[in-house]
Design an enzyme around this catalytic site. Structure first.
Site, short mmCIF file in Angstrom:
data_model
loop_
_atom_site.label_atom_id
_atom_site.label_comp_id
_atom_site.label_asym_id
_atom_site.label_seq_id
_atom_site.Cartn_x
_atom_site.Cartn_y
_atom_site.Cartn_z
NE ARG A 82 0.98 -9.40 -5.99
CZ ARG A 82 2.17 -9.52 -5.85
NH1 ARG A 82 2.97 -10.55 -6.00
NH2 ARG A 82 2.71 -8.43 -5.22
N GLY A 115 -0.33 -11.93 -12.33
CA GLY A 115 -1.35 -12.30 -11.34
C GLY A 115 -0.81 -13.21 -10.22
NE ARG A 172 -7.00 -3.96 -0.56
CZ ARG A 172 -5.68 -4.46 -0.13
NH1 ARG A 172 -4.50 -3.85 -0.19
NH2 ARG A 172 -5.72 -5.94 -0.08
CG ASP A 241 -2.94 0.77 -3.33
OD1 ASP A 241 -2.41 1.94 -3.56
OD2 ASP A 241 -2.39 -0.12 -3.81
CG ASP A 251 -1.34 -5.26 0.45
OD1 ASP A 251 -1.95 -6.24 0.85
OD2 ASP A 251 -1.68 -4.66 -0.48
P1 AMP Z 1 1.17 -3.67 -4.07
O1 AMP Z 1 1.93 -2.44 -4.07
O2 AMP Z 1 2.19 -4.82 -4.13
O3 AMP Z 1 0.27 -3.86 -3.01
O4 AMP Z 1 0.44 -3.97 -5.47
C1 AMP Z 1 -0.18 -2.62 -6.16
C2 AMP Z 1 -1.31 -3.12 -6.98
O5 AMP Z 1 -0.66 -4.02 -8.06
C3 AMP Z 1 -2.30 -3.99 -6.37
O6 AMP Z 1 -3.42 -3.77 -7.06
C4 AMP Z 1 -1.85 -5.38 -6.77
O7 AMP Z 1 -2.96 -6.38 -6.93
C5 AMP Z 1 -1.29 -5.12 -8.30
N1 AMP Z 1 -0.30 -6.23 -8.30
C6 AMP Z 1 0.88 -6.36 -8.03
N2 AMP Z 1 1.56 -7.51 -8.54
C7 AMP Z 1 0.80 -7.83 -9.11
C8 AMP Z 1 1.03 -9.05 -10.22
N3 AMP Z 1 2.32 -9.78 -10.31
N4 AMP Z 1 0.07 -9.23 -11.03
C9 AMP Z 1 -0.96 -8.58 -10.99
N5 AMP Z 1 -1.32 -7.54 -10.23
C10 AMP Z 1 -0.18 -6.98 -9.52
MG MG Z 2 -1.25 -3.59 -2.44
#
Ligand code: AMP
Ligand code: MG
Length: 473
Positions: A82, A115, A172, A241, A251
């Site tokens: 996203r 997204g 990352r 990540d 993040d």
């Molecule tokens: P995070 O733990 O929030 O950093 O997210 C982990 C992964 O999930 C990353 O690759 C983000 O881009 C993806 N992600 C989290 N929320 C969304 C969302 N609402 N739509 C698409 N991808 C997401």
């Molecule tokens: Mg992330």
């Protein structure tokens, strides 16, 4: 605004091209003027405004591909699900900074996600990144917040929003894991060269540039985590990540700032096993660095990688000790090693507020026992500790007021308590951003008194204990 495109020049093995997809009736509701000035961005320019918000499509914008160890398990392909990287701008310090929009719409890496990001999580990230920067902790920053009339569905429909973030790098640990485990060695080399050139140019002048760079990454990561521990910050999702190769905190999701001192505290309600509990963060940092080092196994011998990793614990411990020495106002490491564990035992047993305690201790003057004793149940235990503390402080020739001033400059009066974020989010969801701005103002200067905002320094009310935060919103 002069936008550069160094990451885009790496080629399409590193990303997918994509555009920011603006939200319905999107509005710019907050803009970080001082950060913009530092980056020479003039928001009054209509062209700049339209590029930043995504109304003017930018052909070189992209979402990055990476992998990552999530809660211990390896996901071979993740990416900006996203997020859109607009490009880089140069700061007044001569360094390049990424402009990265979060919540920008679906990308090839969205998996099952939409997204999008909700206003609640964008405000939480805005506040956290600015609070961390004001505490001198390397962090991504918030440049602009957009709200909208578009509904984004989580457990219920919520207002959608976007957050424009700035960081030295969005590369990352998971970037290296992606190319290493896919067997894309030429691209891995390209990524390494990119990082050396852009983030660690001094290492190019050494005999072993990759080794020097990894030593620096270990050092930055160790120092960053030492700072988290000293201030009581818990990241909540320390997956590889979410770990930056430039040593910045990035993040911000279900993070938390510690209130009652509780080393086993887990702020993320999706972290059922407590993998990322507060006291485990230093160990997880090492675990993540270990994952990173494996990606360099074709570049450096095993023994050398291990030797690099072995620097982590020492660096973290010595940085933490010096931070704690300043927080507590002592100058002798031996005194710290005795007095700090004793103090932590008291704070834990008393369920003492970590920030309030250190701020009170900063104001403490010799013999002024009641200031602190009134805060605890077991007055005897704390008064014994205070007597020993006074002896330790008196060993040096510094006056109590000198030490007190120094302590007030490192022990914040204001931290981002969950309930404060919760309150300003409720108001913002009703279109009222004044409480958000008022909170942001004290978090931007957390060591100042701001007497007119004293209530923002109070402990959480009882009802706030039931507030929960969890992964990706
Ligand atoms: P995070 O733990 O929030 O950093 O997210 C982990 C992964 O999930 C990353 O690759 C983000 O881009 C993806 N992600 C989290 N929320 C969304 C969302 N609402 N739509 C698409 N991808 C997401
Ligand atoms: Mg992330």
């Amino acid at each position: 605004m002069y936008l550069e495109h160094h990451f885009a020049n790496l080629g399409e093995a590193f990303y997918s091209k994509g555009l920011i997809q603006p939200l319905l009736e999107q509005r710019l509701v907050e803009f970080n003027q001082s950060l913009a000035a530092f980056l020479s961005i003039d928001i009054k320019s209509n062209d700049t405004k339209r590029i930043l918000s995504g109304e003017e499509p930018l052909s070189s914008s992209l979402s990055m591909v990476y992998a990552g160890h999530q809660f211990g398990g390896f996901s071979p392909q993740l990416g900006d699900g996203r997020g859109i990287l607009l490009g880089e701008v140069r700061g007044q310090d001569g360094l390049l900074y990424d402009l990265h929009m979060k919540g920008a719409g679906p990308t090839p890496y969205s998996r099952r996600g939409d997204g999008r990001a909700v206003l609640r999580s964008c405000i939480r990230e805005y506040l956290a990144s600015e609070a961390m920067a004001a505490l001198s902790i390397p962090s991504s920053r918030a440049l602009a917040l957009y709200d909208s009339r578009e509904a984004v569905y989580r457990e219920t429909p919520e207002p959608g929003a976007m957050l424009l973030r700035v960081a030295q790098g969005h590369i990352r640990f998971g970037h290296f894991e992606y190319f290493f485990y896919q067997g894309k060695h030429a691209e891995l080399d390209q990524l390494i060269d990119y990082c050396l050139e852009h983030y660690y140019p001094d290492c190019l002048d050494t005999d072993s540039p990759i080794e020097s760079m990894l030593i620096e990454v270990v050092k930055r990561t160790a120092r960053m985590i030492a700072q988290w521990q000293a201030v009581g910050f818990q990241h909540g999702v320390m997956n590889t990540d979410n770990f930056s190769f430039t040593g910045e905190s990035i993040d911000y999701g279900p993070y938390g700032f510690m209130e009652e001192y509780q080393p086993n505290w887990v702020c993320n309600h999706s972290d059922y096993e407590g993998r990322y509990a507060f006291s485990r963060q230093p160990g997880v940092g090492l675990w993540n660095l270990n994952c990173l080092m494996r990606c360099f196994s074709k570049h450096l011998e095993r023994d050398r990688l291990i030797a690099i990793l072995q620097r982590y614990e020492l660096e973290l411990q010595s940085h933490y000790d010096s931070l704690m020495m300043n927080k507590i106002g002592l100058h002798d490491e031996q005194d710290l090693q005795v007095l700090l564990p004793q103090l932590f035992t008291i704070l834990e047993a008393e369920k003492m507020d970590y920030t309030v305690f250190f701020r009170l201790l900063s104001h403490y003057q010799q013999g002024d026992f009641n200031l602190l004793l009134d805060e605890v149940v077991d007055r005897e235990r704390l008064s014994v500790w205070l007597e020993n503390y006074e002896v330790a402080r008196n060993k040096h020739n510094l006056s109590w007021s000198q030490v007190s001033d120094a302590m007030l400059a490192v022990n914040p009066k204001f931290i981002l308590r969950n309930y404060l974020a919760h309150d300003v989010i409720l108001a913002a969801e009703q279109g009222d951003y004044l409480p958000f701005r008022r909170l942001l103002n004290v978090l931007n200067h957390p060591f100042d008194e701001h007497v007119e905002s004293n209530e923002l320094a109070q402990r959480s009310p009882e009802w706030a204990k039931s507030l929960e935060v969890s992964c990706s919103s």
